[in-house]
Scaffold this motif. Structure first.
Motif, PDB file in Angstrom:
ATOM      1  N   SER A  45     -16.188   4.236   2.922  1.00 12.71           N
ATOM      2  CA  SER A  45     -14.815   4.704   1.642  1.00 12.71           C
ATOM      3  C   SER A  45     -13.462   5.080   2.107  1.00 12.71           C
ATOM      4  N   GLY A  46     -14.103   5.805   2.029  1.00 12.73           N
ATOM      5  CA  GLY A  46     -11.851   6.878   2.344  1.00 12.73           C
ATOM      6  C   GLY A  46     -11.312   6.250   3.650  1.00 12.73           C
TER       7      GLY A  46
ATOM      8  N   ASN B 196     -13.177   0.560  -5.414  1.00  8.65           N
ATOM      9  CA  ASN B 196     -13.976   1.934  -4.563  1.00  8.65           C
ATOM     10  C   ASN B 196     -14.296   2.694  -6.004  1.00  8.65           C
TER      11      ASN B 196
ATOM     12  N   ARG C 284      -7.464  -2.215   2.175  1.00  6.37           N
ATOM     13  CA  ARG C 284      -6.553  -1.840   1.222  1.00  6.37           C
ATOM     14  C   ARG C 284      -6.550  -1.524  -0.411  1.00  6.37           C
TER      15      ARG C 284
ATOM     16  N   TRP D  39     -10.121  -1.721  -1.606  1.00  3.50           N
ATOM     17  CA  TRP D  39     -11.009  -0.125  -2.114  1.00  3.50           C
ATOM     18  C   TRP D  39     -10.099   0.016  -3.322  1.00  3.50           C
ATOM     19  N   SER D  40      -8.796  -0.477  -3.698  1.00  5.42           N
ATOM     20  CA  SER D  40      -7.903  -0.091  -4.602  1.00  5.42           C
ATOM     21  C   SER D  40      -8.195  -0.301  -6.177  1.00  5.42           C
TER      22      SER D  40
ATOM     23  N   TRP E 234     -10.580  11.509   3.004  1.00  4.94           N
ATOM     24  CA  TRP E 234     -10.460  11.088   4.000  1.00  4.94           C
ATOM     25  C   TRP E 234     -10.764  12.111   4.922  1.00  4.94           C
TER      26      TRP E 234
ATOM     27  N   TYR F 204     -10.436   2.361   3.327  1.00  4.11           N
ATOM     28  CA  TYR F 204      -9.012   2.435   2.782  1.00  4.11           C
ATOM     29  C   TYR F 204      -8.938   2.129   3.099  1.00  4.11           C
ATOM     30  N   ARG F 205      -8.439   2.273   4.935  1.00  3.45           N
ATOM     31  CA  ARG F 205      -7.730   1.888   6.237  1.00  3.45           C
ATOM     32  C   ARG F 205      -7.428   0.450   6.268  1.00  3.45           C
TER      33      ARG F 205
ATOM     34  N   GLN G  16      -3.140   7.788  -4.066  1.00  2.00           N
ATOM     35  CA  GLN G  16      -4.250   7.259  -4.544  1.00  2.00           C
ATOM     36  C   GLN G  16      -3.615   7.082  -6.413  1.00  2.00           C
TER      37      GLN G  16
ATOM     38  N   HIS H 252       0.511  -1.642   0.105  1.00  2.00           N
ATOM     39  CA  HIS H 252       0.077   0.324   0.337  1.00  2.00           C
ATOM     40  C   HIS H 252       0.327   0.922   0.103  1.00  2.00           C
TER      41      HIS H 252
END
Length: 745
Positions: free
Chosen positions: A673-674, A689, A682, A685-686, A296, A678-679, A37, A9
């Motif tokens: 989401s953020g 999202n 990951r 999310w990548s 976020w 994301y946390r 991102q 990440h």
């Protein structure tokens, strides 16, 4: 195809499959964008041999731009405006592009000459697709200058020709393109200016053009998008027609059906929205855009501003009865007399379309709801905070760029590839467009003075303000996905200098604020082309033609609706339940009365009773300094630097017409989401999202159009308890004693 990238990440990754056939350039590890991102989303390879501006680009781009312009303008006047994003066109043109590639002749015309061309250069490719989408982007949002035409024709009932209205709209667009061209070296090429919203479209391009193996036990991005699209498409029939109350589940109102105070607190559309949530994607992203594209820290800043504004400042001011607040609704965009009645604006306008001072003194001063008043206060503070924040946190970087353009260590692989393969658009092209546009607008104002009211010097002043603020607003938008607006500043300045002329006031605002909004939109497109390695001159051509088509279609559509829908925008004369209430135009009209007709001096100045709100200017300038000093004093506390005062203040700039349910729903989704995804996940999310955002947008857009064509045009409506989108009829009632009883009860 876009490479599938894997890795930690931290942004390190490896290329596991080739990007495209042909020559490519890639970046070595460590040369990618410093923004994680971007590193996880944007491809780092390019094939400069791919054709971009083709016959398919022209045809599909023009059609997409015209169709989106028509649909967005058509839905803009409705009570719940439906915004058709470019994502809809981005998806819809794919099968058509492949069909054209398979069927159109491959014959080469004028072979052997410098004008040689073909209608079918081969496989439909991603660069054509990006340019078509940029065409579509020109028609994918509301056109700010259309407010001017609507206010003049519908609210003030003044004569204005279609040609003149179109020229105002086109002039605003060309000014915006000029600002974008002048400031693109600061807001497009630097890696730190990453424009979060673009990552949604970049992800979707990857979905539509790459071949990806399905992971074990999971879905490819294509499959995930399709599932999301179908679910969003099917679900929207409920909030869109069968169960509109899903727009705003104001459960406190159900518990206290006869309490004005409880409904003021609990209403998501006409109150403070305590505990309210909306299960409707159009509610979530109607005014603030998709929360899935907001980092976020920016979402948290918006949430902080919303809480301070709607849960602290507004209720305390209301219950302390500041500015006679309890005589009016707690949340309203209407204008009132001191006794709580609707203000008769037409009674204070003379035959020369100027303020009648005797009539104004007879009618008494103008009042508005405490929420509306505090919105102006936050807008004043945001203007000062934007300049101070950018000066303190980005001033040295901007100064360095001004002195030495770009140092290599300041740019990433995307800028290096663009510089290596493609000719830039000369800055003098944009300067010529700017000078021509300003000259034309000044000529219009001089020759149509009776219709436009704005003197020639007003055009120059509006452009000077726009040029001054485009850079700081662009920095904030490019890093947080939120953009402070200049609407209040522009109307405030011209209102003091040239009071009593409402048309001049809104035209000045259109050129000063509207051109900046258009400029930010063009800059966002520039960055999208930058990420996808589109030749800048092809981008320029697409934007020139796209903005011309968009201005024309928006103007004609608005003109058609204003002439064919009886009593459009008139809430008093429209039939009950009518959707043609024009919420944004009402706010625009109110501002023209407050700042233009009556003037800020009689509202916020020494002749007005809202003068204390000017202290917000000072507060807005001081608070960023405090944050900056705290950051310097505690450099190890990185969270301090993430406190962005302009974003906190501009977070509520959309209120009204936006309502609390739009904010509560947006923040909840943004948090999921953020922060959470994301946390803690990951990898998901990548991969998913931004694809999720695109699928939700597209499904909503297509079902919205289908519902209108099949049911809306036939006036087929349901009438039951769930048909009320809020269910809080008492929320709009005042609470002061002696005010006329609420008309609903």
């Amino acid at each position: 195809m876009v490479p599938e990238r894997t890795g930690s990440h931290t942004g390190e990754h490896e290329i596991t499959e080739p990007l495209l056939q042909g020559d490519r350039d890639t970046c070595p590890t460590g040369d990618d964008s410093p923004i994680e991102q971007v590193s996880l989303t944007v491809p780092v390879t390019d094939d400069p041999s791919l054709p971009s501006f083709t016959f398919r680009t022209w045809i599909l781009g023009t059609l997409a731009c015209a169709l989106l312009s028509f649909l967005n303008q058509f839905f803009w006047y409705r009570r719940e405006p439906l915004s058709m994003t470019a994502i809809s066109a981005q998806i819809a043109v794919v099968p058509v592009g492949h069909l054209m590639a398979a069927t159109v002749t491959e014959r080469v015309f004028m072979k052997g000459t410098r004008w040689e061309f073909t209608l079918n250069p081969g496989k439909f490719n991603v660069k054509e697709h990006v340019l078509i989408t940029i065409f579509a982007n020109s028609g994918a949002a509301s056109v700010y200058a259309i407010h001017f035409v609507s206010i003049v024709k519908v609210f003030y009932k003044r004569e204005i020709s279609l040609l003149l209205g179109w020229l105002v709209v086109l002039g605003t667009h060309l000014l915006g393109l000029s600002w974008a061209g002048v400031f693109r070296r600061y807001l497009v090429e630097p890696a730190a200016m990453w424009w979060p919203q673009n990552l949604v479209q970049v992800s979707l391009f990857r979905v539509l053009h790459e071949n990806e193996e399905r992971p074990k036990g999971g879905l490819t991005r294509n499959q995930f998008f399709l599932v999301t699209f179908v679910c969003s498409f099917a679900y929207y029939v409920f909030p869109g027609h069968l169960f509109p109350m899903l727009t705003s589940l104001s459960w406190i109102c159900w518990m206290f059906p006869t309490s004005i105070i409880a409904q003021q607190l609990g209403s998501g559309l006409r109150g403070l929205g305590v505990g309210v949530v909306g299960f409707d994607w159009s509610t979530v992203c109607a005014y603030l855009g998709t929360p899935l594209a907001s980092p976020w820290f920016a979402t948290a800043n918006v949430a902080a501003g919303f809480v301070i504004f709607i849960y602290l400042l507004t209720p305390f001011s209301y219950w302390l009865n500041i500015y006679k607040a309890r005589r009016f609704p707690i949340f309203s965009d209407d204008l009132f007399t001191s006794n709580g009645q609707k203000y008769n604006i037409s009674s204070i306008v003379d035959s020369n379309f100027h303020l009648d001072l005797e009539a104004y003194q007879r009618e008494g001063p103008l009042y508005f709801s405490i929420n509306f008043a505090m919105t102006y206060g936050f807008a004043f503070a945001c203007l000062a905070a934007t300049l101070v924040h950018v000066l303190l946190f980005h001033g040295s970087e901007i100064l360095q760029l001004s002195k030495s353009a770009f140092q290599e260590k300041k740019i990433d692989i995307h800028t290096k590839l663009m510089r290596k393969y493609y000719k830039q658009v000369p800055e003098w092209w944009f300067v010529c467009i700017l000078l021509f546009t300003i000259t034309t607008i000044m000529f219009m104002c001089v020759n149509y003075e009776d219709q436009l009211q704005l003197p020639w010097w007003g055009v120059i002043l509006a452009c000077a303000i726009a040029m001054l603020f485009t850079l700081p607003i662009g920095v904030i938008k490019a890093t947080t996905n939120q953009a402070p607006a200049l609407n209040v500043l522009t109307e405030y300045i011209i209102g003091y200098i040239y009071p009593g002329y409402p048309i001049a006031n809104i035209l000045f605002k259109v050129f000063g604020n509207g051109s900046v909004k258009q400029g930010i939109s063009f800059l966002e497109d520039f960055k999208l082309g930058h990420y996808m390695k589109i030749p800048p001159r092809a981008m320029f051509t697409a934007q020139i033609f796209g903005t011309t088509i968009s201005a024309l279609v928006h103007s004609v559509t608005a003109w058609w609706l204003m002439n064919t829908i009886p009593n459009i925008c008139d809430r008093e004369l429209l039939p009950p339940g009518s959707s043609w209430t024009c919420p944004s135009d009402h706010v625009f009209y109110d501002a023209s009365v407050i700042m233009g007709l009556i003037g800020p001096r009689r509202i916020f100045g020494d002749l007005g009773h809202y003068s204390a709100i000017n202290w917000f200017f000072l507060a807005g300038a001081i608070v960023p300094i405090i944050v900056w000093l705290a950051h310097k004093a505690f450099p190890n506390k990185q969270w301090i630097r993430l406190v962005n005062i302009p974003v906190i203040l501009t977070g509520v700039a959309q209120m009204p017409p936006a309502t609390p349910v739009n904010y509560t729903s947006w923040v909840l989704v943004g948090f999921a989401s953020g922060f959470v995804a994301y946390r803690y996940n990951r990898g998901w999310w990548s991969r998913h999202n931004y694809v999720l955002s695109g699928g939700l947008d597209a499904g909503l857009a297509f079902m919205g159009v289908l519902l209108y064509i099949c049911l809306g045009m036939q006036q087929i409506n349901l009438n039951w308890w769930g048909s009320d989108p809020d269910g809080c009829p008492l929320a709009s009632c005042p609470t002061a004693h002696g005010i006329e009883e609420c008309p609903l009860y």
